[in-house]
Write a protein that holds these residues in place. Structure first.
Motif, PDB file in Angstrom:
ATOM      1  N   ALA A  41       0.832  -1.206   0.000  1.00 39.45           N
ATOM      2  CA  ALA A  41       0.000   0.000   0.000  1.00 39.45           C
ATOM      3  C   ALA A  41       0.866   1.254   0.000  1.00 39.45           C
ATOM      4  N   ILE A  42       1.945   1.241   0.760  1.00 41.79           N
ATOM      5  CA  ILE A  42       2.866   2.381   0.768  1.00 41.79           C
ATOM      6  C   ILE A  42       3.495   2.551  -0.610  1.00 41.79           C
ATOM      7  N   ASP A  43       3.936   1.451  -1.198  1.00 43.50           N
ATOM      8  CA  ASP A  43       4.511   1.488  -2.549  1.00 43.50           C
ATOM      9  C   ASP A  43       3.477   1.982  -3.553  1.00 43.50           C
ATOM     10  N   TRP A  44       2.255   1.488  -3.445  1.00 41.11           N
ATOM     11  CA  TRP A  44       1.148   1.877  -4.339  1.00 41.11           C
ATOM     12  C   TRP A  44       0.950   3.386  -4.298  1.00 41.11           C
ATOM     13  N   CYS A  45       0.988   3.941  -3.091  1.00 39.82           N
ATOM     14  CA  CYS A  45       0.788   5.374  -2.902  1.00 39.82           C
ATOM     15  C   CYS A  45       1.969   6.179  -3.446  1.00 39.82           C
ATOM     16  N   LEU A  46       3.172   5.823  -3.044  1.00 36.57           N
ATOM     17  CA  LEU A  46       4.356   6.589  -3.441  1.00 36.57           C
ATOM     18  C   LEU A  46       4.591   6.564  -4.945  1.00 36.57           C
ATOM     19  N   ASN A  47       4.309   5.440  -5.572  1.00 35.45           N
ATOM     20  CA  ASN A  47       4.571   5.306  -7.006  1.00 35.45           C
ATOM     21  C   ASN A  47       3.344   5.588  -7.868  1.00 35.45           C
ATOM     22  N   ILE A  68      -9.887   2.959  -1.773  1.00 31.34           N
ATOM     23  CA  ILE A  68      -8.602   2.720  -1.126  1.00 31.34           C
ATOM     24  C   ILE A  68      -8.063   4.087  -0.733  1.00 31.34           C
ATOM     25  N   VAL A  69      -7.702   4.221   0.537  1.00 23.85           N
ATOM     26  CA  VAL A  69      -7.129   5.478   1.019  1.00 23.85           C
ATOM     27  C   VAL A  69      -5.824   5.152   1.731  1.00 23.85           C
ATOM     28  N   VAL A  70      -4.745   5.758   1.265  1.00 23.44           N
ATOM     29  CA  VAL A  70      -3.442   5.597   1.901  1.00 23.44           C
ATOM     30  C   VAL A  70      -2.927   6.994   2.214  1.00 23.44           C
ATOM     31  N   THR A  71      -2.726   7.266   3.494  1.00 23.09           N
ATOM     32  CA  THR A  71      -2.228   8.556   3.944  1.00 23.09           C
ATOM     33  C   THR A  71      -0.876   8.349   4.602  1.00 23.09           C
TER      34      THR A  71
END
Length: 92
Positions: A41-47, A68-71
């Motif tokens: 999820a962190i990778d999904w958000c950053l990239n 999907i929410v990634v903060t």
């Protein structure tokens, strides 16, 4: 710059979870509890990866999450880091 915390909602097996990161953080647990999903999820958000139907969290009855929410919260930002983040930063 350091990743201080991640709040992941509706991603794969993670319904709603917050993880705080220290200078050294270990993710420990049995298989299938969401360690890899949190990292993905962190990778999904950053990239800025496009969402996939398989990425949506499903409850035990099979109902998919609506979003999907990634903060991510970053700290120890240098001036150059702030310039790179641009309009993505919130709260200074």
């Amino acid at each position: 710059m350091r990743l201080a915390s991640a709040h992941v909602q509706g991603y794969r097996c993670v319904r709603d979870e917050v993880i705080e990161f220290g200078d050294l953080t270990a993710l420990v647990g049995s298989g299938g509890v969401g360690k890899s999903a949190l990292l993905r999820a962190i990778d999904w958000c950053l990239n800025e990866l496009p969402p996939d139907e398989a990425d949506l969290h499903r409850d035990p009855e099979g109902h998919a999450a609506e979003a999907i929410v990634v903060t991510l919260t970053l700290d120890r930002l240098a001036t150059a880091d702030r310039d790179v983040l641009g309009d993505r930063k919130r709260g200074g």
